[in-house]
Design a protein around this motif. Structure first.
Motif, mmCIF file in Angstrom:
data_model
loop_
_atom_site.group_PDB
_atom_site.id
_atom_site.type_symbol
_atom_site.label_atom_id
_atom_site.label_comp_id
_atom_site.label_asym_id
_atom_site.label_seq_id
_atom_site.Cartn_x
_atom_site.Cartn_y
_atom_site.Cartn_z
ATOM 1 N N LYS A 189 64.014 -71.177 6.320
ATOM 2 C CA LYS A 189 62.760 -70.528 6.676
ATOM 3 C C LYS A 189 63.023 -69.456 7.738
ATOM 4 C CE LYS A 189 58.053 -71.457 8.234
ATOM 5 N NZ LYS A 189 57.066 -72.474 8.681
ATOM 6 N N GLY A 190 62.574 -68.245 7.459
ATOM 7 C CA GLY A 190 62.764 -67.140 8.400
ATOM 8 C C GLY A 190 64.145 -66.519 8.356
ATOM 9 N N GLY A 191 65.035 -67.034 7.509
ATOM 10 C CA GLY A 191 66.407 -66.521 7.454
ATOM 11 C C GLY A 191 66.562 -65.409 6.426
ATOM 12 N N GLN A 192 67.458 -64.475 6.712
ATOM 13 C CA GLN A 192 67.808 -63.412 5.773
ATOM 14 C C GLN A 192 69.283 -63.065 5.957
ATOM 15 O OE1 GLN A 192 64.771 -60.254 4.417
ATOM 16 N NE2 GLN A 192 64.491 -60.346 6.614
ATOM 17 N N VAL A 193 69.926 -62.637 4.869
ATOM 18 C CA VAL A 193 71.318 -62.201 4.925
ATOM 19 C C VAL A 193 71.430 -60.864 4.206
ATOM 20 C CG1 VAL A 193 73.694 -62.696 4.226
ATOM 21 C CG2 VAL A 193 72.221 -64.558 4.984
ATOM 22 N N PHE A 194 72.072 -59.903 4.860
ATOM 23 C CA PHE A 194 72.335 -58.591 4.280
ATOM 24 C C PHE A 194 73.812 -58.546 3.902
ATOM 25 C CE2 PHE A 194 70.816 -53.979 4.545
ATOM 26 C CZ PHE A 194 71.837 -53.499 3.737
ATOM 27 N N LEU A 195 74.087 -58.409 2.597
ATOM 28 C CA LEU A 195 75.457 -58.354 2.089
ATOM 29 C C LEU A 195 75.793 -56.947 1.617
ATOM 30 C CD1 LEU A 195 75.438 -61.464 -0.298
ATOM 31 C CD2 LEU A 195 76.306 -61.406 2.036
ATOM 32 N N VAL A 196 77.065 -56.570 1.790
ATOM 33 C CA VAL A 196 77.583 -55.344 1.191
ATOM 34 C C VAL A 196 78.823 -55.717 0.391
ATOM 35 C CG1 VAL A 196 78.487 -53.023 1.564
ATOM 36 C CG2 VAL A 196 76.723 -53.926 3.089
ATOM 37 N N LEU A 197 78.777 -55.511 -0.924
ATOM 38 C CA LEU A 197 79.933 -55.796 -1.764
ATOM 39 C C LEU A 197 80.899 -54.609 -1.743
ATOM 40 C CD1 LEU A 197 78.234 -57.588 -4.810
ATOM 41 C CD2 LEU A 197 79.037 -58.543 -2.629
ATOM 42 N N ASN A 198 82.097 -54.820 -2.253
ATOM 43 C CA ASN A 198 83.155 -53.814 -2.137
ATOM 44 C C ASN A 198 82.865 -52.517 -2.892
ATOM 45 O OD1 ASN A 198 84.595 -55.563 -0.536
ATOM 46 N ND2 ASN A 198 85.853 -56.343 -2.191
ATOM 47 N N ASP A 199 81.957 -52.557 -3.868
ATOM 48 C CA ASP A 199 81.602 -51.330 -4.593
ATOM 49 C C ASP A 199 80.360 -50.673 -3.994
ATOM 50 O OD1 ASP A 199 79.647 -53.127 -5.474
ATOM 51 O OD2 ASP A 199 79.468 -52.104 -7.406
ATOM 52 N N LYS A 200 79.968 -51.124 -2.792
ATOM 53 C CA LYS A 200 78.809 -50.611 -2.052
ATOM 54 C C LYS A 200 77.470 -51.115 -2.590
ATOM 55 C CE LYS A 200 81.583 -48.359 0.586
ATOM 56 N NZ LYS A 200 81.948 -48.944 1.902
ATOM 57 N N THR A 201 77.492 -52.130 -3.461
ATOM 58 C CA THR A 201 76.240 -52.810 -3.797
ATOM 59 C C THR A 201 75.706 -53.456 -2.525
ATOM 60 O OG1 THR A 201 76.847 -53.274 -6.085
ATOM 61 C CG2 THR A 201 75.215 -54.723 -5.094
ATOM 62 N N ARG A 202 74.417 -53.298 -2.274
ATOM 63 C CA ARG A 202 73.806 -53.871 -1.073
ATOM 64 C C ARG A 202 72.728 -54.869 -1.481
ATOM 65 N NH1 ARG A 202 75.156 -48.701 -0.470
ATOM 66 N NH2 ARG A 202 73.220 -47.905 -1.364
ATOM 67 N N MET A 203 72.732 -56.024 -0.840
ATOM 68 C CA MET A 203 71.811 -57.095 -1.188
ATOM 69 C C MET A 203 71.147 -57.675 0.058
ATOM 70 S SD MET A 203 74.009 -59.332 -3.935
ATOM 71 C CE MET A 203 74.544 -58.644 -5.507
ATOM 72 N N ILE A 204 69.860 -57.988 -0.085
ATOM 73 C CA ILE A 204 69.149 -58.756 0.939
ATOM 74 C C ILE A 204 68.747 -60.080 0.307
ATOM 75 C CG2 ILE A 204 67.170 -58.882 2.489
ATOM 76 C CD1 ILE A 204 67.019 -55.830 2.418
ATOM 77 N N VAL A 205 69.299 -61.172 0.821
ATOM 78 C CA VAL A 205 68.895 -62.508 0.388
ATOM 79 C C VAL A 205 67.761 -62.941 1.304
ATOM 80 C CG1 VAL A 205 69.633 -64.879 -0.014
ATOM 81 C CG2 VAL A 205 71.238 -62.996 -0.404
ATOM 82 N N ARG A 206 66.577 -63.149 0.739
ATOM 83 C CA ARG A 206 65.389 -63.449 1.529
ATOM 84 C C ARG A 206 65.392 -64.902 2.024
ATOM 85 N NH1 ARG A 206 63.594 -58.232 2.326
ATOM 86 N NH2 ARG A 206 63.116 -57.191 0.343
ATOM 87 N N GLN A 207 64.359 -65.256 2.773
ATOM 88 C CA GLN A 207 64.255 -66.609 3.320
ATOM 89 C C GLN A 207 64.076 -67.652 2.214
ATOM 90 O OE1 GLN A 207 60.830 -67.418 5.742
ATOM 91 N NE2 GLN A 207 59.390 -66.473 4.311
ATOM 92 N N ASN A 208 64.496 -68.865 2.514
ATOM 93 C CA ASN A 208 64.372 -70.004 1.587
ATOM 94 C C ASN A 208 64.954 -69.693 0.209
ATOM 95 O OD1 ASN A 208 62.992 -71.592 3.526
ATOM 96 N ND2 ASN A 208 61.060 -70.578 3.009
ATOM 97 N N SER A 209 66.153 -69.116 0.202
ATOM 98 C CA SER A 209 66.770 -68.679 -1.044
ATOM 99 C C SER A 209 68.169 -69.253 -1.233
ATOM 100 C CB SER A 209 66.852 -67.144 -1.090
ATOM 101 O OG SER A 209 65.571 -66.564 -1.085
ATOM 102 N N MET A 210 68.593 -69.283 -2.497
ATOM 103 C CA MET A 210 69.967 -69.627 -2.868
ATOM 104 C C MET A 210 70.410 -68.616 -3.922
ATOM 105 S SD MET A 210 69.787 -73.802 -3.167
ATOM 106 C CE MET A 210 71.545 -73.909 -3.536
ATOM 107 N N VAL A 211 71.418 -67.818 -3.581
ATOM 108 C CA VAL A 211 71.904 -66.757 -4.461
ATOM 109 C C VAL A 211 73.418 -66.904 -4.611
ATOM 110 C CG1 VAL A 211 72.208 -64.264 -4.733
ATOM 111 C CG2 VAL A 211 70.049 -65.170 -3.845
ATOM 112 N N VAL A 212 73.888 -66.919 -5.863
ATOM 113 C CA VAL A 212 75.303 -67.120 -6.147
ATOM 114 C C VAL A 212 75.948 -65.802 -6.583
ATOM 115 C CG1 VAL A 212 77.007 -68.424 -7.477
ATOM 116 C CG2 VAL A 212 74.779 -69.449 -6.954
#
Length: 231
Positions: A68-91
């Motif tokens: 709850k309230g958590g977020q993660v900002f990822l940058v992959l090696n090909d410059k794909t950018r992702m925001i994983v929102r709160q209460n989430s599970m992303v593989v």
């Protein structure tokens, strides 16, 4: 056939080269965490947990988990950018980037929501990039998209959503239905379809789950960097 000492040493060296080369490839990261807020962690393919912290490497097979309230900002090696929102599970199911036709990226949303802005692989090999959400597989065409699994009791109707901020996606269900989702429209798969209702729909309305955060401001800045003006 009996090998002399030099031949035996060359054989051992070749075997070690192959072994360490494979180990190096297997442990090569897919990207890294750029920024974290709130409660978040990473789980590897063996089930081992570690903290999601800035500059932490992310590997194929890793699951990004937020509370709850958590977020993660990822940058992959090909410059794909992702925001994983709160209460989430992303593989991060699969990732390979070598500037070759065999490059690929596959990401699965098990719970919650994800925003993703496509990187280099989507430009060179768009058919090798896909996102999975429940029964839906989303193919991309140079996109900035949101994916979400919405449960009962939320402002949006329960189901799977694919909102397209920019570009275009193609949503395909396991049952065979498919639809093209244009910019500022949503693909929707209701979790409890009414009798006679389409399993895959295209909505014109912007879903209520779309709420901007500081991470969205950052991802927008990275998409269109400000060009300094000359004085």
């Amino acid at each position: 056939m009996k090998l002399d000492n030099k031949a035996l040493l060359r054989l051992i060296a070749a075997i070690l080269f192959l072994v360490y080369g494979c180990m190096s490839w297997a442990t090569e990261s897919a990207g890294q965490v750029l920024k974290v807020s709130g409660e978040a962690s990473l789980k590897d393919s063996q089930g081992q947990m570690r903290s999601a912290e800035s500059k932490e490497k992310v590997y194929a097979g890793d699951t990004v988990i937020t509370g709850k309230g958590g977020q993660v900002f990822l940058v992959l090696n090909d410059k794909t950018r992702m925001i994983v929102r709160q209460n989430s599970m992303v593989v991060i199911e699969a990732f390979k980037y070598e500037n070759k036709p065999s490059d690929l990226q596959s990401t699965s949303v098990l719970q919650g929501a994800l925003r993703s802005v496509s990187g280099a692989i989507s430009k060179s090999a768009p058919k090798n990039v896909n996102y999975k959400v429940g029964t839906a597989t989303i193919g991309i065409r140079g996109t900035d998209i949101d994916l979400a699994i919405i449960g009962d009791g939320e402002p949006d109707r329960a189901g799977i959503y694919n909102y397209v901020r920019d570009g275009q996606t193609e949503v395909t269900l396991a049952s065979g239905e498919t639809a093209i989702i244009e910019k500022e429209k949503s693909g929707f798969i209701p979790s409890k379809p009414e009798p006679g209702e389409a399993l895959l729909q295209v909505l014109n309305d912007r879903p209520a789950f779309l709420r901007s955060s500081g991470f969205d401001t950052l991802i927008n800045q990275l998409r269109t960097p400000r060009v300094p003006t000359m004085r």
